[in-house]
Design a protein around this motif. Structure first.
Motif, mmCIF file in Angstrom:
data_model
loop_
_atom_site.group_PDB
_atom_site.id
_atom_site.type_symbol
_atom_site.label_atom_id
_atom_site.label_comp_id
_atom_site.label_asym_id
_atom_site.label_seq_id
_atom_site.Cartn_x
_atom_site.Cartn_y
_atom_site.Cartn_z
ATOM 1 N N VAL A 96 0.853 -1.179 0.000
ATOM 2 C CA VAL A 96 0.000 0.000 0.000
ATOM 3 C C VAL A 96 0.892 1.232 0.000
ATOM 4 N N LEU A 97 0.607 2.152 -0.912
ATOM 5 C CA LEU A 97 1.402 3.377 -1.039
ATOM 6 C C LEU A 97 1.655 4.029 0.325
ATOM 7 N N LEU A 98 0.580 4.225 1.062
ATOM 8 C CA LEU A 98 0.625 4.919 2.349
ATOM 9 C C LEU A 98 1.546 4.227 3.354
ATOM 10 N N ARG A 99 1.727 2.911 3.189
ATOM 11 C CA ARG A 99 2.476 2.132 4.190
ATOM 12 C C ARG A 99 3.802 1.614 3.648
ATOM 13 N N ARG A 115 10.872 1.881 -2.610
ATOM 14 C CA ARG A 115 9.713 1.275 -3.260
ATOM 15 C C ARG A 115 8.551 2.271 -3.333
ATOM 16 N N HIS A 116 8.438 3.090 -2.307
ATOM 17 C CA HIS A 116 7.348 4.057 -2.265
ATOM 18 C C HIS A 116 7.324 4.931 -3.524
ATOM 19 N N ALA A 117 8.506 5.408 -3.933
ATOM 20 C CA ALA A 117 8.567 6.304 -5.103
ATOM 21 C C ALA A 117 8.131 5.577 -6.372
ATOM 22 N N LEU A 145 -8.238 1.114 -3.357
ATOM 23 C CA LEU A 145 -8.876 1.259 -2.046
ATOM 24 C C LEU A 145 -8.283 2.447 -1.278
ATOM 25 N N ASP A 146 -6.967 2.571 -1.362
ATOM 26 C CA ASP A 146 -6.241 3.646 -0.696
ATOM 27 C C ASP A 146 -6.721 4.997 -1.221
ATOM 28 N N LEU A 147 -6.849 5.108 -2.533
ATOM 29 C CA LEU A 147 -7.290 6.371 -3.135
ATOM 30 C C LEU A 147 -8.701 6.699 -2.691
ATOM 31 N N LEU A 148 -9.545 5.674 -2.673
ATOM 32 C CA LEU A 148 -10.945 5.868 -2.295
ATOM 33 C C LEU A 148 -11.058 6.361 -0.848
ATOM 34 N N GLU A 176 -13.203 10.813 3.006
ATOM 35 C CA GLU A 176 -13.662 11.351 4.295
ATOM 36 C C GLU A 176 -12.884 12.607 4.705
ATOM 37 N N THR A 177 -11.602 12.671 4.332
ATOM 38 C CA THR A 177 -10.817 13.878 4.614
ATOM 39 C C THR A 177 -11.446 15.096 3.920
ATOM 40 N N THR A 178 -11.842 14.908 2.671
ATOM 41 C CA THR A 178 -12.428 16.022 1.923
ATOM 42 C C THR A 178 -13.818 16.338 2.467
ATOM 43 N N VAL A 203 -14.918 16.027 5.572
ATOM 44 C CA VAL A 203 -14.875 16.820 6.817
ATOM 45 C C VAL A 203 -14.342 18.237 6.566
ATOM 46 N N SER A 204 -13.577 18.400 5.498
ATOM 47 C CA SER A 204 -13.118 19.759 5.163
ATOM 48 C C SER A 204 -14.287 20.593 4.656
ATOM 49 N N ILE A 205 -15.176 19.968 3.868
ATOM 50 C CA ILE A 205 -16.326 20.705 3.329
ATOM 51 C C ILE A 205 -17.301 21.054 4.456
ATOM 52 N N GLY A 258 6.873 15.698 3.426
ATOM 53 C CA GLY A 258 7.809 14.641 3.045
ATOM 54 C C GLY A 258 7.262 13.791 1.916
ATOM 55 N N PRO A 259 7.866 12.617 1.709
ATOM 56 C CA PRO A 259 7.506 11.814 0.530
ATOM 57 C C PRO A 259 6.050 11.335 0.503
ATOM 58 N N HIS A 260 5.433 11.206 1.670
ATOM 59 C CA HIS A 260 4.034 10.752 1.699
ATOM 60 C C HIS A 260 3.044 11.907 1.622
ATOM 61 N N GLY A 273 -3.666 18.710 -4.593
ATOM 62 C CA GLY A 273 -4.112 19.643 -5.645
ATOM 63 C C GLY A 273 -5.574 19.429 -5.976
ATOM 64 N N LEU A 274 -5.964 18.178 -6.069
ATOM 65 C CA LEU A 274 -7.371 17.865 -6.361
ATOM 66 C C LEU A 274 -8.269 18.344 -5.215
ATOM 67 N N ALA A 275 -7.834 18.078 -3.982
ATOM 68 C CA ALA A 275 -8.638 18.480 -2.818
ATOM 69 C C ALA A 275 -8.796 20.000 -2.778
HETATM 70 C C1 HEM Z 1 -8.785 17.795 2.360
HETATM 71 C C2 HEM Z 1 -8.572 16.608 1.862
HETATM 72 C C3 HEM Z 1 -7.377 15.744 2.190
HETATM 73 C C4 HEM Z 1 -6.572 15.720 3.296
HETATM 74 C C5 HEM Z 1 -6.666 16.605 4.526
HETATM 75 C C6 HEM Z 1 -5.583 14.681 3.086
HETATM 76 C C7 HEM Z 1 -4.568 14.382 3.986
HETATM 77 C C8 HEM Z 1 -3.536 13.508 3.719
HETATM 78 C C9 HEM Z 1 -2.364 13.326 4.567
HETATM 79 C C10 HEM Z 1 -2.125 14.024 5.892
HETATM 80 C C11 HEM Z 1 -1.549 12.413 3.964
HETATM 81 C C12 HEM Z 1 -0.166 11.962 4.450
HETATM 82 C C13 HEM Z 1 -0.183 10.624 5.118
HETATM 83 C C14 HEM Z 1 1.131 10.268 5.790
HETATM 84 O O1 HEM Z 1 1.999 11.111 5.986
HETATM 85 O O2 HEM Z 1 1.278 9.094 6.191
HETATM 86 C C15 HEM Z 1 -2.213 11.995 2.754
HETATM 87 C C16 HEM Z 1 -1.744 11.042 1.886
HETATM 88 C C17 HEM Z 1 -2.481 10.568 0.807
HETATM 89 N N1 HEM Z 1 -3.627 11.105 0.281
HETATM 90 FE FE1 HEM Z 1 -4.649 12.670 1.010
HETATM 91 N N2 HEM Z 1 -5.807 14.092 1.877
HETATM 92 C C18 HEM Z 1 -6.890 14.708 1.287
HETATM 93 C C19 HEM Z 1 -7.427 14.432 0.055
HETATM 94 C C20 HEM Z 1 -7.011 13.421 -0.784
HETATM 95 C C21 HEM Z 1 -7.574 13.114 -2.074
HETATM 96 C C22 HEM Z 1 -8.705 13.896 -2.752
HETATM 97 C C23 HEM Z 1 -6.943 11.988 -2.535
HETATM 98 C C24 HEM Z 1 -7.133 11.213 -3.808
HETATM 99 C C25 HEM Z 1 -8.225 11.104 -4.471
HETATM 100 C C26 HEM Z 1 -5.942 11.620 -1.537
HETATM 101 C C27 HEM Z 1 -5.096 10.541 -1.612
HETATM 102 C C28 HEM Z 1 -4.007 10.341 -0.789
HETATM 103 C C29 HEM Z 1 -3.069 9.235 -0.964
HETATM 104 C C30 HEM Z 1 -3.142 8.140 -2.010
HETATM 105 C C31 HEM Z 1 -2.107 9.392 0.037
HETATM 106 C C32 HEM Z 1 -0.862 8.525 0.265
HETATM 107 C C33 HEM Z 1 0.307 9.198 -0.398
HETATM 108 C C34 HEM Z 1 1.620 8.480 -0.157
HETATM 109 O O3 HEM Z 1 1.730 7.681 0.765
HETATM 110 O O4 HEM Z 1 2.548 8.738 -0.933
HETATM 111 N N3 HEM Z 1 -6.022 12.507 -0.496
HETATM 112 N N4 HEM Z 1 -3.406 12.706 2.619
#
Ligand code: HEM
Length: 415
Positions: free
Chosen positions: A99-102, A107-109, A250-253, A258-260, A262-264, A362-364, A370-372
């Motif tokens: 999983v990208l996030l983990r 490998r992450h890059a 799944l990660d993208l979904l 939910e992050t977006t 709660v921002s709205i 950082g890298p994660h 940009g989309l958010a």
């Molecule tokens: C306001 C909305 C959002 C917030 C506050 C948010 C917040 C975050 C944060 C804090 C991380 C870093 C996680 C870490 O350091 O372990 C992250 C990673 C990520 N976010 Fe968002 N996110 C938002 C919207 C989105 C959207 C719209 C998408 C895609 C459709 C997305 C996809 C991802 C993915 C795939 C990662 C993992 C990136 C990686 O590990 O390289 N997020 N997000």
């Protein structure tokens, strides 16, 4: 230099910190900015004995940990409930996929490069008008309804899910099915709620099956969408397993919705609470972008992320040992008085709002940032155009989560 971890009671902590449960959702939903301020002032590198993890709370320290994945790994769990319950990360992932996030560098890059082209400014811009249409449709329904509406259910939940469907190339008609299952994932983030966790895992398996079928369909007949990219991608290093492709979707979904959401809803609440600032944005939409940054800073939709120490590291005067778990409190870092004046007040004209780490660092750092930002700006513009006098019609209920800071309900009236 402290040889750590010390016993909790030996720390002689100030009273405010004694009873604090840093692995408990109700702690975060109470918006404990006073406790965060005390943590930053008196215990910026804090050992939370009840669940045995470190807590970093200042902007500088959280940023340091996020930007140094060679010292602070994402592989051992990235959420508070996973470092409090170490078996949960493995159960969530299911064992056979990456999983990208983990994933840690390098490998992450390789994995991130697969999805990155879908998140460039030009790629996102293409979606703008369709996002505007989705937002307009939802907000028009609120405007047309004379009574009390739950803004979360009517607006802030559906919009991000429909946008993720657009991004991935899924039928918008599937948004409700996906939303119900995705929501279960964050509601499983309670401190001791094993039942909710197991229920969330079941919903998660249904999502895995859904994506497996869509990936298989795109393998056979490619289209111009992100699911097709994920179905056919061949990273530079190791090949991607079938499960890794599923988990990517799944990660993208889950990360994108939910992050977006709660921002709205949190942004709408802030506007209702600060009508003078709301009117200033409406009078000059050029203010919308900075207002969105201030909303992200103030709300801090992602409460915290977690890491595992890989080698001995000293933060301030404290030594952390390999294997130690660490929580990076974004919610506190985004209210750090070392960076912002009067950090607990909401100010759409704050010049340095954008220094927030709502998207991590950082890298994660969030790939969807940009989309958010685009989505939140469009929703704000359409909200002010269609329901400029949105008012509170009851007490909002907070979500109970150690992962997401936001609202479960927001009763509003259009005028
Ligand atoms: C306001 C909305 C959002 C917030 C506050 C948010 C917040 C975050 C944060 C804090 C991380 C870093 C996680 C870490 O350091 O372990 C992250 C990673 C990520 N976010 Fe968002 N996110 C938002 C919207 C989105 C959207 C719209 C998408 C895609 C459709 C997305 C996809 C991802 C993915 C795939 C990662 C993992 C990136 C990686 O590990 O390289 N997020 N997000």
């Amino acid at each position: 230099v402290q040889e750590i971890p010390p016993r909790y009671e030996e720390l002689g902590l100030p009273s405010l910190l004694e009873d604090v449960r840093l692995d408990d959702p109700s702690f975060y939903s109470a918006q404990p900015y006073d406790v965060f301020a005390q943590l930053r002032a008196d215990a910026p590198v804090h050992w939370y004995e009840p669940a045995s993890f470190w807590v970093l709370s200042t902007h500088a320290d959280v940023q340091f940990a996020a930007k140094n994945p060679q010292l602070f790994s994402s592989a051992g769990g990235v959420m508070i409930d996973e470092i409090a319950h170490p078996d949960r990360a493995a159960q969530r992932v299911g064992g056979e996929g990456e999983v990208l996030l983990r994933t840690d560098p390098p490998r992450h890059a390789e994995l991130r490069a697969i999805a990155a082209p879908a998140f460039t400014q030009p790629a996102i811009r293409v979606l703008a008008e369709r996002i505007r249409a989705i937002a307009a449709e939802r907000l028009d329904r609120v405007a047309a309804d004379g009574g009390v509406v739950d803004f979360v259910e009517a607006v802030s939940q559906p919009i991000p899910m429909e946008v993720v469907c657009l991004l991935l190339g899924l039928p918008i008609a599937d948004a409700t099915f996906l939303k119900e299952r995705a929501l279960a994932q964050t509601s499983g983030h309670g401190a001791d709620d094993g039942e909710a966790f197991t229920a969330a895992l079941e919903r998660r398996r249904e999502l895995e099956q859904y994506f497996d079928e869509h990936l298989e369909q795109r393998r056979r007949s490619p289209q111009d969408d992100l699911i097709t990219v994920l179905a056919h991608a061949e990273p530079e290093g190791d090949p991607m397993s079938r499960m890794t492709r599923v988990l990517f979707c799944l990660d993208l979904l889950i990360a994108g919705t939910e992050t977006t959401d709660v921002s709205i809803s949190g942004g709408a609440l802030l506007l209702a609470q600060h009508p003078d600032q709301r009117d200033r944005i409406a009078a000059d939409l050029g203010r919308a972008r900075n207002s969105v940054e201030e909303m992200l800073r103030y709300i801090s939709p992602a409460v915290a992320m977690a890491r595992t120490v890989t080698e001995e590291v000293t933060v301030r005067d404290t030594v952390m040992k390999p294997g130690d778990r660490v929580a990076l409190l974004f919610m506190s870092a985004n209210h750090d008085e070392a960076v912002w004046d009067e950090p607990d007040s909401f100010d759409i004209d704050r010049p340095n709002a954008i220094r927030h780490m709502a998207f991590g660092a950082g890298p994660h750092v969030c790939i969807g940032a940009g989309l958010a930002r685009l989505e939140l700006t469009i929703v704000l513009e359409e909200l002010l155009a269609r329901v400029p006098q949105l008012t509170l019609a009851g007490d909002p209920q907070p979500l109970q989560s150690t992962l997401v800071n936001g609202l479960a309900t927001l009763p509003v009236r259009a005028a």
